[in-house]
Design an enzyme around this catalytic site. Structure first.
Site, PDB file in Angstrom:
ATOM      1  N   HIS A  60       6.005 -12.588   7.251  1.00 22.33           N
ATOM      2  CA  HIS A  60       6.287 -10.602   6.472  1.00 22.33           C
ATOM      3  C   HIS A  60       7.295 -11.503   5.977  1.00 22.33           C
ATOM      4  O   HIS A  60       8.503 -12.115   6.071  1.00 22.33           O
ATOM      5  CB  HIS A  60       6.668 -10.626   8.327  1.00 22.33           C
ATOM      6  CG  HIS A  60       6.300  -8.880   7.856  1.00 22.33           C
ATOM      7  ND1 HIS A  60       7.546  -7.935   7.373  1.00 22.33           N
ATOM      8  CD2 HIS A  60       4.633  -7.982   7.638  1.00 22.33           C
ATOM      9  CE1 HIS A  60       6.386  -7.203   7.094  1.00 22.33           C
ATOM     10  NE2 HIS A  60       5.332  -6.586   7.423  1.00 22.33           N
TER      11      HIS A  60
ATOM     12  N   ASP B 240      -1.861  -8.727  11.495  1.00 22.18           N
ATOM     13  CA  ASP B 240      -3.385  -8.661  11.470  1.00 22.18           C
ATOM     14  C   ASP B 240      -3.805  -9.939  12.071  1.00 22.18           C
ATOM     15  O   ASP B 240      -5.330 -10.046  12.706  1.00 22.18           O
ATOM     16  CB  ASP B 240      -3.430  -9.299   9.903  1.00 22.18           C
ATOM     17  CG  ASP B 240      -3.158  -8.560   9.014  1.00 22.18           C
ATOM     18  OD1 ASP B 240      -3.797  -7.005   9.661  1.00 22.18           O
ATOM     19  OD2 ASP B 240      -2.203  -8.319   8.165  1.00 22.18           O
TER      20      ASP B 240
ATOM     21  N   SER C 214       1.025  -1.418   0.038  1.00 21.77           N
ATOM     22  CA  SER C 214      -0.301   0.018   0.109  1.00 21.77           C
ATOM     23  C   SER C 214       0.589   1.332  -0.569  1.00 21.77           C
ATOM     24  O   SER C 214       0.155   2.348  -0.597  1.00 21.77           O
ATOM     25  CB  SER C 214      -0.855   0.374   1.536  1.00 21.77           C
ATOM     26  OG  SER C 214      -0.432   0.241   2.433  1.00 21.77           O
TER      27      SER C 214
ATOM     28  N   ARG D 259       3.606  -5.002  16.527  1.00 21.05           N
ATOM     29  CA  ARG D 259       1.987  -4.274  16.776  1.00 21.05           C
ATOM     30  C   ARG D 259       0.991  -5.488  17.572  1.00 21.05           C
ATOM     31  O   ARG D 259      -0.159  -5.416  18.343  1.00 21.05           O
ATOM     32  CB  ARG D 259       1.545  -4.090  15.458  1.00 21.05           C
ATOM     33  CG  ARG D 259       2.246  -3.306  14.686  1.00 21.05           C
ATOM     34  CD  ARG D 259       2.244  -2.982  13.140  1.00 21.05           C
ATOM     35  NE  ARG D 259       2.521  -3.771  12.532  1.00 21.05           N
ATOM     36  CZ  ARG D 259       2.409  -4.148  11.173  1.00 21.05           C
ATOM     37  NH1 ARG D 259       2.189  -2.988  10.868  1.00 21.05           N
ATOM     38  NH2 ARG D 259       2.699  -4.894  10.567  1.00 21.05           N
TER      39      ARG D 259
ATOM     40  N   HIS E 156      -1.736  -9.427   2.003  1.00 21.51           N
ATOM     41  CA  HIS E 156      -1.153  -7.395   2.258  1.00 21.51           C
ATOM     42  C   HIS E 156      -2.427  -7.187   3.539  1.00 21.51           C
ATOM     43  O   HIS E 156      -2.858  -8.264   3.817  1.00 21.51           O
ATOM     44  CB  HIS E 156      -1.200  -6.735   1.632  1.00 21.51           C
ATOM     45  CG  HIS E 156      -0.875  -5.152   2.319  1.00 21.51           C
ATOM     46  ND1 HIS E 156      -0.070  -5.189   3.440  1.00 21.51           N
ATOM     47  CD2 HIS E 156      -1.096  -4.071   1.669  1.00 21.51           C
ATOM     48  CE1 HIS E 156       0.374  -4.312   3.257  1.00 21.51           C
ATOM     49  NE2 HIS E 156       0.075  -3.464   2.697  1.00 21.51           N
TER      50      HIS E 156
END
Ligand code: NMX
Ligand code: MLT
Length: 474
Positions: A350, A405, A274, A359, A304
């Site tokens: 990743h 995620d 992105s 995160r 993604h």
């Protein structure tokens, strides 16, 4: 009440200055006094332009590494080929926003409640300026964004033209494209603006777009799942809380979750799909709306940003198939079945990270604080115990650890945001903060159009043959 880290820093600097131990540089006071982000940015730009000029002049020919055929055919992994100021990703440690890790942001950035999560306004100020803002500076941004947040009527018409079952990400990009009719950059370019001033309308577009995204995104949510009722924004709330409010949530913990969510998804250096797309499209001098919409189309891919939707669906399917309290043996089989059916395990792996994503960790800490007994949270924790070993056993996965995620859906679901197809829209609203902060700098620094060199297989084969012959001759 205990003094926050920033307040302590300011107080001790003031003490040192008044005691004559230190002379205050004029910029230091300005930095504290300027509450208008655009003015602060204007002060910073000349120095950064000089810095880049010097870097180019003094070190322009320093090599940054070697590019191999593997890199060229392997998604350009590892090629150092981009300047990106707002954040930097370390494979072991994870993301730092302008040098600050996530725990440091949680400690230093302004919060809406005592000991609370950072508000996205503070993070955006940090991303744009590299400076930790005061509460007043962050509050000015809250007001500024609120004042820019009205959405023209035709934007709703464009979204409404899509069938109700259009994916929320499709609705988002259509809505952003409809907002583009207001682009200040496009108007200024048509009027012949000097390139030294490009950053100014890019800043205005970026601020307007960020301000309008929660209204657009919440309309998409209401329209898709709740009959299209529009909830008026509450301009007395900060950006994250107001977004949660417009989505229909009233619980203060959900406000906190939204503040955290919008802060941590904002930026992940420049190479992710992105961010890189926004940079690339913007480099053709497409305005921020066109560039951001393009980036959102990339975020909508399942490898993604759409992975957050895939994770929750996969977890809910597991709950249905083997129960929320499934044993590790049952979970292991469930994960292996996923792999054997030719699918990826969503939320794991990743391209750059080689450790658990910080995160993920901060969302886990949020869950431990606010929903420690939630059975789905427990399943997420149990998956952490089994998935990495299974992925390592494949012998090919470079990073077996969870990414951002893997955890976001369980938190949202707990507070009632159960429609997983919507999750990537939240990611998109957050990603705007990072990519648009950088886009302003792209234009301020005069970065050129992006155009890497590509090669055909035939070209590579010939090149490699020639290299081998030359090596043999030596
Ligand atoms: N499950 C199954 N296989 C995997 C996974 C995974 N979670 N992660 C990597 N692999 C495979 C990958 O498909 C590749 O297989 P093949 O050689 O057959 O094509 C092999 O392992 C080597 O891939 P890597 O070099 O480890 O990973 P790469 O950098 O190519 O891809 C991701 C990174 C993130 C695309 C990959 O790990 C993945 O597909 N993860 C699951 C989807 C996901 O969670 N995406 C979200 C990423 C974060 N975000 O928000 O954007
Ligand atoms: C992101 O936040 O963009 C993802 O973690 C993907 C990446 O960094 O490659």
């Amino acid at each position: 009440m205990a003094m926050g880290g920033r307040a302590r820093g300011v107080a001790s600097k003031l003490r040192r200055i008044s005691a004559g131990c230190e002379i205050a540089p004029h910029w230091w006071f300005r930095r504290l006094l300027t509450t208008d982000l655009r003015s602060r940015l204007a002060e910073l730009i000349p120095g950064e332009q000089e810095r880049l000029k010097k870097l180019k002049k003094e070190h322009g020919s320093v090599p940054l590494g070697q590019t191999t055929v593997d890199m060229a055919i392997g998604g350009m992994r590892g090629i150092k080929g981009m300047l990106w100021e707002t954040s930097l990703l370390d494979p072991e440690e994870g993301i730092r926003f302008r040098g600050l890790s996530i725990p440091e942001c949680q400690e230093k950035l302004p919060a809406a409640v005592s000991d609370g999560e950072p508000i996205p306004e503070g993070l955006f100020w940090l991303l744009v300026t590299g400076e930790v803002p005061s509460k007043e500076q962050a509050a000015t941004l809250t007001k500024d964004w609120a004042s820019r947040s009205d959405i023209p009527g035709h934007v709703y018409d464009v979204v409404n033209a899509l069938p109700i079952n259009a994916h929320p990400m499709t609705q988002l990009t259509a809505g952003v494209m409809a907002l583009q009719t207001d682009s200040e950059f496009q108007k200024a370019y048509e009027k012949g603006i000097h390139k030294s001033k490009f950053w100014e309308p890019v800043y205005e577009d970026s601020m307007n777009l960020i301000a309008r995204l929660p209204g657009l995104a919440s309309y998409i949510y209401q329209r898709t799942y709740h009959g299209g009722k529009l909830i008026e924004s509450n301009k007395s709330l900060d950006y994250g809380a107001n977004f949660a409010h417009m989505l229909g949530f009233k619980e203060p913990k959900m406000y906190e979750l939204m503040r955290l969510y919008l802060s941590i998804h904002s930026d992940h250096e420049g190479g992710n799909v992105s961010a890189h797309t926004v940079r690339l499209v913007g480099s053709a001098l497409s305005d921020p709306y066109l560039s951001f919409a393009a980036g959102m189309n990339g975020l909508a891919g399942p490898l993604h940003g759409l992975a957050n939707q895939e994770v929750l669906r996969w977890i809910n399917e597991a709950v249905e198939a083997i129960g929320a309290d499934a044993s590790k043996e049952k979970l292991t089989k469930y994960v292996k079945d996923t792999l054997n059916s030719g699918k990826v395990v969503p939320g794991y792996g990743h391209a750059v990270l080689r450790k658990t994503d910080p995160r993920y960790t901060c969302q886990r800490e949020f869950a431990l604080k606010h929903l420690p007994d939630d059975p789905i949270f427990k399943m997420v924790s149990n998956l952490y115990e089994v998935v990495p070993d299974i992925l390592l056993e494949t012998g090919k996965v470079k990073n077996p650890w969870p990414n951002v995620d893997a955890h976001s859906g369980v938190l949202l679901q707990y507070f009632g945001l159960t429609e997983e197809n919507y999750y990537t829209v939240l990611f998109g609203v957050s990603r705007a903060l990072g990519v648009l902060a950088q886009l302003v700098w792209d234009r301020a620094l005069g970065l050129p159009i992006e155009r890497p060199k590509s090669m055909t297989m035939g070209w590579l084969e010939n090149y490699c043959k020639k290299q081998t012959v030359t090596a043999k001759k030596k």
